[in-house]
Design a protein around this motif. Structure first.
Motif, PDB file in Angstrom:
ATOM      1  N   MET A 184     -17.901 -97.160 -47.558  1.00 32.27           N
ATOM      2  CA  MET A 184     -17.877 -96.177 -48.650  1.00 32.27           C
ATOM      3  C   MET A 184     -18.785 -96.665 -49.780  1.00 32.27           C
ATOM      4  SD  MET A 184     -14.645 -94.769 -50.878  1.00 32.27           S
ATOM      5  CE  MET A 184     -13.879 -94.015 -49.442  1.00 32.27           C
ATOM      6  N   ALA A 185     -19.659 -95.793 -50.255  1.00 35.25           N
ATOM      7  CA  ALA A 185     -20.618 -96.163 -51.295  1.00 35.25           C
ATOM      8  C   ALA A 185     -19.907 -96.474 -52.612  1.00 35.25           C
ATOM      9  CB  ALA A 185     -21.616 -95.036 -51.499  1.00 35.25           C
ATOM     10  N   THR A 186     -20.490 -97.408 -53.358  1.00 34.38           N
ATOM     11  CA  THR A 186     -19.953 -97.771 -54.660  1.00 34.38           C
ATOM     12  C   THR A 186     -20.936 -97.356 -55.747  1.00 34.38           C
ATOM     13  OG1 THR A 186     -21.006 -99.941 -54.726  1.00 34.38           O
ATOM     14  CG2 THR A 186     -18.866 -99.787 -53.602  1.00 34.38           C
ATOM     15  N   ILE A 187     -20.509 -97.474 -57.005  1.00 34.90           N
ATOM     16  CA  ILE A 187     -21.392 -97.119 -58.111  1.00 34.90           C
ATOM     17  C   ILE A 187     -22.609 -98.040 -58.147  1.00 34.90           C
ATOM     18  CG2 ILE A 187     -20.233 -98.580 -59.836  1.00 34.90           C
ATOM     19  CD1 ILE A 187     -20.635 -96.241 -61.827  1.00 34.90           C
ATOM     20  N   ARG A 188     -22.433 -99.304 -57.675  1.00 36.50           N
ATOM     21  CA  ARG A 188     -23.573-100.216 -57.617  1.00 36.50           C
ATOM     22  C   ARG A 188     -24.599 -99.752 -56.582  1.00 36.50           C
ATOM     23  NH1 ARG A 188     -19.594-103.858 -59.229  1.00 36.50           N
ATOM     24  NH2 ARG A 188     -20.256-105.242 -60.925  1.00 36.50           N
ATOM     25  N   ASP A 189     -24.102 -99.217 -55.453  1.00 38.37           N
ATOM     26  CA  ASP A 189     -25.017 -98.686 -54.435  1.00 38.37           C
ATOM     27  C   ASP A 189     -25.842 -97.539 -54.997  1.00 38.37           C
ATOM     28  OD1 ASP A 189     -24.000-100.469 -52.538  1.00 38.37           O
ATOM     29  OD2 ASP A 189     -22.411 -99.067 -51.944  1.00 38.37           O
ATOM     30  N   VAL A 190     -25.196 -96.684 -55.760  1.00 39.30           N
ATOM     31  CA  VAL A 190     -25.902 -95.555 -56.374  1.00 39.30           C
ATOM     32  C   VAL A 190     -26.953 -96.068 -57.354  1.00 39.30           C
ATOM     33  CG1 VAL A 190     -25.668 -93.526 -57.856  1.00 39.30           C
ATOM     34  CG2 VAL A 190     -23.964 -93.985 -56.084  1.00 39.30           C
ATOM     35  N   ALA A 191     -26.581 -97.056 -58.176  1.00 41.02           N
ATOM     36  CA  ALA A 191     -27.513 -97.608 -59.161  1.00 41.02           C
ATOM     37  C   ALA A 191     -28.735 -98.214 -58.493  1.00 41.02           C
ATOM     38  CB  ALA A 191     -26.788 -98.644 -60.018  1.00 41.02           C
ATOM     39  N   ARG A 192     -28.483 -98.962 -57.384  1.00 39.06           N
ATOM     40  CA  ARG A 192     -29.617 -99.555 -56.672  1.00 39.06           C
ATOM     41  C   ARG A 192     -30.522 -98.481 -56.078  1.00 39.06           C
ATOM     42  NH1 ARG A 192     -25.895-103.771 -55.213  1.00 39.06           N
ATOM     43  NH2 ARG A 192     -25.193-102.557 -53.399  1.00 39.06           N
TER      44      ARG A 192
ATOM     45  N   ARG B 129     -31.511 -88.338 -64.649  1.00 43.80           N
ATOM     46  CA  ARG B 129     -30.276 -87.681 -64.217  1.00 43.80           C
ATOM     47  C   ARG B 129     -30.430 -87.112 -62.809  1.00 43.80           C
ATOM     48  NH1 ARG B 129     -27.329 -82.945 -64.056  1.00 43.80           N
ATOM     49  NH2 ARG B 129     -29.220 -81.724 -64.260  1.00 43.80           N
ATOM     50  N   GLU B 130     -31.558 -86.460 -62.553  1.00 44.03           N
ATOM     51  CA  GLU B 130     -31.793 -85.875 -61.226  1.00 44.03           C
ATOM     52  C   GLU B 130     -31.895 -86.971 -60.165  1.00 44.03           C
ATOM     53  OE1 GLU B 130     -35.181 -83.355 -61.463  1.00 44.03           O
ATOM     54  OE2 GLU B 130     -34.168 -81.827 -62.683  1.00 44.03           O
ATOM     55  N   ARG B 131     -32.473 -88.107 -60.531  1.00 42.49           N
ATOM     56  CA  ARG B 131     -32.596 -89.216 -59.571  1.00 42.49           C
ATOM     57  C   ARG B 131     -31.217 -89.783 -59.229  1.00 42.49           C
ATOM     58  NH1 ARG B 131     -36.026 -91.910 -62.324  1.00 42.49           N
ATOM     59  NH2 ARG B 131     -34.935 -93.860 -62.805  1.00 42.49           N
ATOM     60  N   VAL B 132     -30.372 -89.894 -60.235  1.00 43.12           N
ATOM     61  CA  VAL B 132     -29.013 -90.396 -60.002  1.00 43.12           C
ATOM     62  C   VAL B 132     -28.221 -89.413 -59.145  1.00 43.12           C
ATOM     63  CG1 VAL B 132     -26.812 -90.946 -61.114  1.00 43.12           C
ATOM     64  CG2 VAL B 132     -28.955 -91.821 -62.080  1.00 43.12           C
TER      65      VAL B 132
ATOM     66  N   ILE C 298     -26.496 -90.003 -55.504  1.00 42.72           N
ATOM     67  CA  ILE C 298     -25.086 -89.717 -55.249  1.00 42.72           C
ATOM     68  C   ILE C 298     -24.939 -88.837 -54.012  1.00 42.72           C
ATOM     69  CG2 ILE C 298     -23.084 -88.435 -56.141  1.00 42.72           C
ATOM     70  CD1 ILE C 298     -23.909 -89.431 -58.940  1.00 42.72           C
ATOM     71  N   ALA C 299     -25.797 -87.813 -53.935  1.00 42.78           N
ATOM     72  CA  ALA C 299     -25.730 -86.897 -52.790  1.00 42.78           C
ATOM     73  C   ALA C 299     -26.117 -87.604 -51.490  1.00 42.78           C
ATOM     74  CB  ALA C 299     -26.648 -85.704 -53.033  1.00 42.78           C
TER      75      ALA C 299
ATOM     76  N   TYR D  57     -21.466 -90.542 -52.456  1.00 46.55           N
ATOM     77  CA  TYR D  57     -20.585 -91.283 -53.367  1.00 46.55           C
ATOM     78  C   TYR D  57     -19.596 -90.345 -54.049  1.00 46.55           C
ATOM     79  CZ  TYR D  57     -19.065 -93.729 -57.582  1.00 46.55           C
ATOM     80  OH  TYR D  57     -18.317 -94.259 -58.594  1.00 46.55           O
ATOM     81  N   GLN D  58     -18.335 -90.768 -54.120  1.00 49.40           N
ATOM     82  CA  GLN D  58     -17.313 -90.030 -54.852  1.00 49.40           C
ATOM     83  C   GLN D  58     -16.624 -90.979 -55.820  1.00 49.40           C
ATOM     84  OE1 GLN D  58     -14.569 -87.562 -52.799  1.00 49.40           O
ATOM     85  NE2 GLN D  58     -16.080 -86.717 -51.398  1.00 49.40           N
TER      86      GLN D  58
END
Length: 339
Positions: A1-9, A33-36, A40-41, A45-46
């Motif tokens: 499951m993805a984490t917020i760190r995975d999204v940031a990277r 914002r669009e990149r983040v 996430i998509a 990530y949830q």
């Protein structure tokens, strides 16, 4: 499951920036914002709302509906929103109104708001027979409540009006006046409210020993023009109805225009009943007989039960508020001279 760190990277930003995007806080450029959001998509990530809710809530409930700005000009929607807002404020919550754009559907916007943590709960307008919004929002872990009639498979709480009983009472009123050919201008069949309204109309006809005629039931839209077109179709029949029950006042207003356009008089020649009791209903010519909906109470009930759901307190799964028949001059005994 993805984490917020995975999204940031993936987005090449800090975890704080990801949090800003999710929570709608801080200053983030549109490109970032669009990149983040893309990251996430891609990662699926949830946010862990259950963990976050132990710390704080947004104390905000949201309404997502197409053209919400235009709908606020509609007295029916405006009263529901007023009731929502007053009850939410009393409970210490704010109300967020959001409208989808050309690039984002209503469902996508609702899910994005749910995942962002900016709202604790969402109100869904216009519940449909086949509606994927409740399940998607439940999966996004946000409390949800819908306006409409009970639908199989929908597990979120539902608040609406008792359309079946209301339609039955309105049809009985027309039958007592002596009408035997009573038409129905029905709401679109994909809406949850369509079936109970038709069921009440049918039940009254059956109880009076009257035959239901398919030609007297027309699925209309929701606008005044829709009501006019549907009534024109009924008037063109070999034997027009002597009375019409409309699923909304807007449809009834259109029907009244069509009746006048062919030189007939509403009430004297063809009776018309609406549903809603909009402010204009008492000032049409003649004043419209209609079913009064407790719209402000409906909005307040939505807020109270959604907040109970958010705070994990018990709330009924389905709540139907009664309609009240308001008899004015658009209904009368059928005219033998015309029919």
């Amino acid at each position: 499951m993805a984490t917020i760190r995975d999204v940031a990277r993936r987005a090449h930003v800090s975890t704080a920036t990801v949090s800003y995007v999710l929570n709608g806080t801080g200053v983030v450029s549109e490109a970032t914002r669009e990149r983040v959001l893309a990251a996430i998509a891609e990662l699926g990530y949830q946010p862990n709302h259950s963990a976050r809710s132990l710390r704080t809530r947004s104390r905000t409930i949201g309404v997502v509906a197409p053209g919400i700005a235009g709908r606020l000009a509609d007295p029916a929607t405006a009263e529901i929103i007023a009731g929502l807002s007053e009850a939410a404020t009393t409970a210490g919550y704010c109300l967020l109104l959001a409208a989808p754009t050309d690039t984002e559907s209503e469902t996508e916007l609702a899910v994005r708001l749910a995942r962002s943590g900016r709202v604790d709960g969402l109100v869904l307008f216009d519940l449909q027979i086949e509606d994927d919004r409740p399940a998607l929002l439940t999966a996004a872990r946000v409390a949800t409540i819908a306006i409409g009639a009970p639908v199989a498979g929908v597990t979120c709480p539902i608040v609406g009006c008792d359309l079946r009983t209301g339609a039955e009472q309105a049809t009985q009123h027309l039958i007592r006046l002596g009408h035997r050919r009573i038409a129905l201008l029905a709401a679109p069949s994909y809406l949850s409210i369509s079936e109970p309204f038709y069921a009440g109309y049918s039940a009254a006809l059956h109880a009076a020993g009257l035959r239901r005629e398919a030609a007297l039931v027309i699925e209309a839209g929701s606008s005044e023009d829709d009501g006019m077109v549907a009534m024109q179709e009924l008037l063109a029949a070999r034997t027009p109805p002597t009375a019409v029950l409309a699923a909304s006042d807007m449809l009834a207003f259109g029907a009244m225009h069509a009746i006048r356009d062919v030189g007939l008089t509403v009430g004297r020649d063809i009776s018309v009943v609406g549903c809603d009791d909009l402010p204009l209903a008492a000032h049409t010519f003649p004043p419209l007989t209609t079913l009064r909906a407790p719209r402000r109470d409906l909005g307040a009930t939505l807020a109270r039960y959604l907040i109970a759901h958010i705070e994990q307190r018990p709330a009924p799964p389905v709540t139907l508020l009664p309609l009240r028949l308001v008899i004015r001059h658009s209904t009368a005994a059928p005219s033998r001279a015309v029919h």
